[in-house]
Design an enzyme around this catalytic site. Structure first.
Site, mmCIF file in Angstrom:
data_model
loop_
_atom_site.group_PDB
_atom_site.id
_atom_site.type_symbol
_atom_site.label_atom_id
_atom_site.label_comp_id
_atom_site.label_asym_id
_atom_site.label_seq_id
_atom_site.Cartn_x
_atom_site.Cartn_y
_atom_site.Cartn_z
ATOM 1 N N TYR A 1 0.847 -1.189 0.000
ATOM 2 C CA TYR A 1 0.000 0.000 0.000
ATOM 3 C C TYR A 1 0.882 1.238 0.000
ATOM 4 C CZ TYR A 1 -4.203 -2.682 1.078
ATOM 5 O OH TYR A 1 -5.268 -3.555 1.021
ATOM 6 N N TYR B 1 -0.503 -9.941 0.283
ATOM 7 C CA TYR B 1 0.496 -9.391 1.208
ATOM 8 C C TYR B 1 0.393 -10.061 2.571
ATOM 9 C CZ TYR B 1 -3.350 -6.332 2.841
ATOM 10 O OH TYR B 1 -4.541 -5.837 3.332
ATOM 11 N N ARG C 1 -2.911 -12.192 3.113
ATOM 12 C CA ARG C 1 -4.192 -11.738 2.585
ATOM 13 C C ARG C 1 -4.252 -11.946 1.076
ATOM 14 N NH1 ARG C 1 -8.059 -7.875 3.957
ATOM 15 N NH2 ARG C 1 -9.136 -9.811 3.465
ATOM 16 N N HIS D 1 -7.332 -8.224 -2.906
ATOM 17 C CA HIS D 1 -8.662 -7.684 -2.576
ATOM 18 C C HIS D 1 -8.661 -6.177 -2.782
ATOM 19 C CE1 HIS D 1 -6.262 -7.326 1.089
ATOM 20 N NE2 HIS D 1 -6.959 -6.232 1.334
ATOM 21 N N HIS E 1 -10.541 -2.658 -1.292
ATOM 22 C CA HIS E 1 -11.376 -2.078 -0.236
ATOM 23 C C HIS E 1 -12.368 -1.094 -0.859
ATOM 24 C CE1 HIS E 1 -8.845 -3.421 3.235
ATOM 25 N NE2 HIS E 1 -7.903 -3.463 2.301
HETATM 26 FE FE FE2 Z 1 -6.121 -4.611 2.395
#
Ligand code: FE2
Length: 226
Positions: free
Chosen positions: A105, A144, A152, A155, A157
């Protein structure tokens, strides 16, 4: 005879109801047909972009003036925002944020050592049109590490807001990803709710001269009580 008569009445009522349902003619059938299951909320997570937002646009793959487009498989993501009676909601605010192709991110609190892609936008915003439709052009994010023994899956958000409706924060997943089955957040949902937030990207669509896979994520919001 009475039995037969009643049975005929029952069949007639039943057939009439079926015909009504097909034609959308009875209020009973409309009530049942027009019921859209609510999209389940899920954790916001720690990486909402805050001050690192780019311009509010729905194409996350191209930064103005950049020497290249974002890394990763480009996909086209679209859907309709509705209320629980399947009525499309115009002018709903749809925000998305996600990792880049490496799983990182663009957030100061992200401990993932994977490289940032400076030519990916990480965040996007759209408003639904009069038919309740939104769309984004983005990439499939990388997986990640979230905790020991937990990676995870890819995906995206979502935060969806509309006056008169409860703000919805949720996450969308990609069908066919192996990590989906082990994800602690996705697994916390019922099978029916998992299906609502897992999207198959398929087919091909010409968009801005490129051929890319398309996924549909329809969203159902809950009215503010009262
Ligand atoms: Fe996330």
């Amino acid at each position: 005879m009475e039995h037969r008569t009643n049975r005929r009445r029952f069949l007639g009522w039943s057939l009439g109801l079926t015909a009504g349902a097909l034609a959308g003619g009875s209020s009973w059938s409309r009530a049942f047909a027009a019921s859209c299951g609510l999209t389940p909320p899920q954790a916001e997570g720690p990486f909402y972009p805050g001050a690192t937002k780019f311009l509010p646009e729905n194409d996350l793959t191209l930064v103005a003036g950049a020497p290249r487009s974002a890394l990763g498989e480009v996909v086209f993501l679209k859907g309709t925002v509705m209320d629980s009676q399947c009525k499309p909601l115009a002018d709903a605010n749809v925000e998305i944020w996600q990792a880049c192709a490496s799983g990182r991110y663009n957030h100061s609190r992200d401990p993932n050592p994977a490289p940032i892609d400076p030519y990916f936008k990480y965040w996007g915003e759209a408003f639904t049109n009069e038919r309740g439709e939104y769309d984004f052009k983005t990439i499939i994010p990388g997986a990640y590490p979230a905790a020991s023994g937990w990676t995870r899956p890819p995906h995206i958000h979502f935060r969806v807001a509309k006056l008169g409706y409860q703000e919805l924060i949720t996450q969308m997943y990609f069908a066919g990803e192996k990590l989906n089955a082990e994800d602690r957040i996705l697994r916390s949902l019922s099978p029916a709710d998992r299906a609502k937030v897992t999207v198959e990207f398929k087919g091909q669509n010409e968009f801005s001269g490129e051929t890319i896979r398309v996924g549909r994520f329809d969203i159902t919001m809950m009215p503010v009580p009262g």
